[in-house]
Design an enzyme around this catalytic site. Sequence first.
Site, PDB file in Angstrom:
ATOM      1  N   HIS A  46       0.783  -1.240   0.000  1.00 40.11           N
ATOM      2  CA  HIS A  46       0.000   0.000   0.000  1.00 40.11           C
ATOM      3  C   HIS A  46       0.817   1.294   0.000  1.00 40.11           C
ATOM      4  CE1 HIS A  46       0.387   0.118   4.470  1.00 40.11           C
ATOM      5  NE2 HIS A  46       0.160   1.403   4.333  1.00 40.11           N
TER       6      HIS A  46
ATOM      7  N   GLU B  92       3.600   5.583  -3.276  1.00 40.29           N
ATOM      8  CA  GLU B  92       3.729   6.912  -2.698  1.00 40.29           C
ATOM      9  C   GLU B  92       5.137   7.184  -2.173  1.00 40.29           C
ATOM     10  OE1 GLU B  92       0.483   8.517  -0.963  1.00 40.29           O
ATOM     11  OE2 GLU B  92       1.546  10.176  -0.037  1.00 40.29           O
ATOM     12  N   ASP B  93       5.763   6.158  -1.612  1.00 41.98           N
ATOM     13  CA  ASP B  93       7.035   6.389  -0.915  1.00 41.98           C
ATOM     14  C   ASP B  93       8.279   5.906  -1.649  1.00 41.98           C
ATOM     15  OD1 ASP B  93       5.635   7.509   1.113  1.00 41.98           O
ATOM     16  OD2 ASP B  93       5.602   5.724   2.379  1.00 41.98           O
TER      17      ASP B  93
ATOM     18  N   ASP C  64     -24.230   0.398  31.350  1.00 49.05           N
ATOM     19  CA  ASP C  64     -23.569  -0.757  30.768  1.00 49.05           C
ATOM     20  C   ASP C  64     -22.052  -0.651  30.779  1.00 49.05           C
ATOM     21  OD1 ASP C  64     -23.903   1.347  29.153  1.00 49.05           O
ATOM     22  OD2 ASP C  64     -24.614   0.229  27.413  1.00 49.05           O
TER      23      ASP C  64
HETATM   24 MN    MN Z   1       0.781   3.134   5.534  1.00 48.80          MN
END
Ligand code: MN
Length: 493
Positions: free
Chosen positions: A77, A81-82, A264
């Site tokens: 993921h 981006e990185d 509760d």
């Molecule tokens: Mn991440």
Amino acid sequence: MINESTQSIQSLLKQMESYTKNTDLEIVRLAYDFADEAHKGQTRKSGEPYITHPLAAAHILADMRIDPIIITATLLHDVPEDTAITLEEIEENFGQEIRRLVEGITKLGKLKYRGVERYIENLRKMFVAMAEDIRVMIIKFADRIHNLTTLGALPPQKAYRIALESLEIYAPIAGRLGMDELKGELEDLSFQYVYPKEYQRIKQLRDNRILGREQYYQQIVDTTKKELEDAHIPVTSITGRNKRLYSFYQKLLKKDNEVHRVYDLMAIRIIVPTIGDCYATLGILHNYWKPMKGRIKDYISQQKPNGYRSLHTTVFGKDGDAIEFQIRTTEMDEEAHFGIAAHWHYDEKGVSIPRREVEWAKELAEIQKDILTKLSDLEEIKIDFLQTRIFVFTPKGDVIDLPEGATPVDFAYHIHTDIGNKCTGAIINDKMQSLDTELKNGDIVDITIDKNRKGPNPDWVHFVKTHTAKARIKTYQNKRKMPTWLKSVLPKK
Ligand code: MN
């Protein structure tokens, strides 16, 4: 809790093998190697190799027995981006489906809680991602939960911003998707960073009320077991559960900080094989303990819009103390944990069975997307979407989902503009009530209309809660405004 030092691709694969049975997991291993290579040399703020992060997020999903496609995308993921690797390269190696999932996450972007503008922008992005593929949100939640567990390594301001965003955006959405377990996790992990003093106070309060009472709760569990046994009701499990801290805090705020009014704090969950057993169990409990009025909730015959099903009741124990019971089947219990993710969850037989239509979630996303493009006022978004919702019913049994404090006028406008404009009264649970009555969970609402009515009463604006009702009433008023000189020359009726 996550113990990262023992996490490895081997432990991930081992865990996945236990529930996917004969599925080929080679793609998961390849994704790990690919991500490991791509992130080589990068470290987290904590100093650990970057790969520990996607790996931990993947473990969170494997704990939920989520399918291999989603976990493969989770491992990848942060790659586009990185690192220098592109989405096209991901597609070449892992196919179009994985690419789309990774692309969805990349589009959501990095954390940016910087004032109202960004907040709305983030919400809008999220709804778009949800409408395109709800699996993206599942990955995003796992990503966020792991980031929250490592907030300690960040500068305080940044940690606060991420925690706030998780609390105000991610947790409510997880809730709306029926992912109660993830929602609770997101809230409790963020709570201590967003409201540190309150967090300490609440923790103390809860512990004070529960510590030393373990025996008392055990007694109730034992009694329940025996009563159900005598009645020949088969029981899968009975467990006592502490209230989550953030939800306890929320309840406390609503009850003006009066701890004795929060019933509760401790809930006992009973899992039984069939729906018939659920109702039979409720009968046995009510026969033994006195039920508290207005606290019996049947979310089995009328499930919440997010799919949640269970019976709830609060009874008085021997010393007058209130105890909450939640009664459900194994299937309902899993759905309550995983919500929308149950769709991609492997059951005991090692097969993933779509249990619930995901259409409503898509619809929700579409609706919210619309609202967000029209709205720019943060408060209104919060009221309409992020606040606690109540669920009321039409006489035909359709579920209508409204913000807390909503009135019959909100209900009427929710059904149709015309019904709102022409409503004259409301019958709530067979009783005539005024139009500004606050609706409660489970109310059955029947609106009476007068076809000849000209339009809404401008005063309604003062008590309605939804943006829709407010806007409609105002629009109507504006339309009807005519110049004073014209009014004065018109014949009086
Ligand atoms: Mn991440």
